[in-house]
Design an enzyme around this catalytic site. Structure first.
Site, short mmCIF file in Angstrom:
data_model
loop_
_atom_site.label_atom_id
_atom_site.label_comp_id
_atom_site.label_asym_id
_atom_site.label_seq_id
_atom_site.Cartn_x
_atom_site.Cartn_y
_atom_site.Cartn_z
N SER A 15 -18.88 -18.28 29.90
CA SER A 15 -18.78 -16.89 30.37
C SER A 15 -17.77 -16.72 31.48
O SER A 15 -17.24 -15.61 31.68
CB SER A 15 -20.15 -16.40 30.84
OG SER A 15 -20.68 -17.24 31.84
N HIS A 29 -21.80 -14.09 38.35
CA HIS A 29 -20.55 -14.29 37.60
C HIS A 29 -19.38 -13.71 38.39
O HIS A 29 -19.57 -12.85 39.26
CB HIS A 29 -20.61 -13.58 36.24
CG HIS A 29 -21.36 -14.34 35.20
ND1 HIS A 29 -22.73 -14.39 35.16
CD2 HIS A 29 -20.92 -15.09 34.15
CE1 HIS A 29 -23.12 -15.13 34.13
NE2 HIS A 29 -22.05 -15.57 33.51
#
Length: 300
Positions: free
Chosen positions: A49, A274
Site C-alpha cells: 500500500s 499510511h
C-alpha cells in the site's frame, strides 16, 4: 569588386552562418541532458500500500487501492516512460510478488507481481516489508485508549520479543526478492524504498495514541526495519531510497501540510497509518532524484 558585390557576399556569408547556427542548436537540443529521464524506459512499480497510495474515497476496480496520488503514478507523470505497469497492491507481502497470488479487496486473485517484470524492464521501484513484519500490530500494542496513559509496551517482554521475531524473516525474503528481479530483468535499475517514519519521537493522542517513551520504542523498531532494508539493498547492489531519513520532522504528529503520514486517526483522505498525499509527492521527488543520478551514470 564593387561595394554592392561586397555587400551581397557579406549577406550570403551571414545567412550561411545563421543557418549553421540553427542546425547546431537543433542538434544540441536533440541530445538528452544527463539528468533527463528517457522516454524509452520500461517501468514496473511493485509493492504494497505504500506504493499503491490507497485513499478512503475509493479503491480501483481490482481492489488494490492504487490511486493517481501514489508515488509510482507521480513518477510515471514525470518520467513519461514508453511502458508502465503498476503492479503494486495494498496488503502485499514478498510472497505476493514472488509466490502466491494475492486476494484483493474485491475478492479477485491478483497475478503475481513479478509477472509484470520481463527482460525488457529497465526500471523497478519497490516498497515492501511492512506487511511481512506486521509492523502495525507491533505499533498497536503500544496504543492507549485514554490521553496521557502509558501502556509501557517498551518494557513488556512479550511485545519486545514479538518485535524482534517479526523482523527475523525480512532480510532473507528481501534477498530472494531482489535476486529474482535481477535475474528476470538484467537491464533494470532497481530502487528499493525504506519503510519510512510514520511515528516520531513523541505521541499525540488520538493520532499517535502513545506515551512519548512508547513512541520512541516504535520509532526504534521502524529504524531497525529500515536498516534491514538498507542492508539488503546494499548486498544486492540496488539503489536504496531513504524515505526514513527524509521523513524526520514529517511524522504523523506534525501539522497538516508538514506531516507525510496519517496516524491512527486520519485527517485526510489517506488511510490511517499510511503516507498522505504530501508524503507521496515527497517520496516521488526522492525517487526522481535517485533515478536522475542513475541516468547521469549511464552517460559517463
Amino acid at each position: 569588386m564593387s561595394g554592392q558585390g561586397r555587400t551581397t557576399t557579406r549577406r550570403r556569408g551571414l545567412r550561411q552562418w545563421l543557418l549553421l547556427t540553427v542546425v547546431l542548436l537543433v542538434a544540441l537540443a536533440a541530445i538528452p541532458a544527463a539528468s533527463s529521464p528517457r522516454s524509452s524506459e520500461h517501468y514496473v512499480a511493485l509493492g504494497d500500500s505504500r506504493a499503491a497510495g490507497p485513499s478512503t474515497l475509493r479503491f480501483l476496480n481490482d481492489g488494490c487501492g492504487r490511486t493517481a496520488a501514489s508515488y509510482p503514478r507521480l513518477i510515471e507523470e514525470w518520467l513519461q516512460p514508453e511502458f508502465f505497469n503498476f503492479a503494486a497492491c495494498s496488503g502485499a507481502r514478498v510472497e505476493h510478488i514472488l509466490d502466491n497470488p494475492q486476494e484483493s479487496r474485491s475478492g479477485d486473485a491478483r497475478p503475481l507481481q513479478v509477472d509484470a517484470v520481463t527482460d525488457e524492464t529497465t526500471l523497478i521501484t519497490i516498497s515492501i516489508g511492512g506487511n511481512d513484519v506486521r509492523w502495525y500490530d507491533i505499533a498497536r500494542a503500544c496504543f492507549t485508549k485514554e490521553e496521557g496513559a502509558d501502556r509501557e509496551c517498551r518494557n513488556d517482554p512479550e511485545t519486545r520479543l514479538a518485535a524482534m521475531e517479526s523482523l527475523r524473516p525480512l532480510r532473507p525474503r528481501l534477498d530472494r526478492l531482489l535476486g529474482t528481479l535481477q535475474e528476470r530483468a538484467p537491464k533494470a535499475k532497481i530502487f528499493l524504498a525504506s519503510h519510512g517514519g510514520t511515528v516520531g519521537d513523541h505521541g499525540c493522542f488520538p493520532v499517535v495514541p502513545t506515551s512519548d517513551e512508547d513512541a520512541q520504542f516504535i520509532a526504534e523498531y521502524q529504524d531497525t526495519m529500515n536498516e534491514i532494508i538498507r542492508a539488503a539493498a546494499r548486498y544486492a547492489g540496488v539503489t536504496y531510497v531513504d524515505l526514513a531519513k527524509a521523513s524526520v520532522g514529517h511524522d504523523a504528529c506534525q501539522p497538516q501540510g508538514v506531516k507525510w503520514y496519517e496516524g491512527n486517526v486520519t485527517t485526510s483522505t489517506s488511510l490511517t497509518m499510511h503516507p498522505n498525499n504530501t508524503g507521496n509527492r515527497a517520496f516521488a521527488k526522492l525517487f526522481e532524484d535517485e533515478i536522475k543520478r542513475e541516468f547521469r551514470k549511464r552517460v559517463r
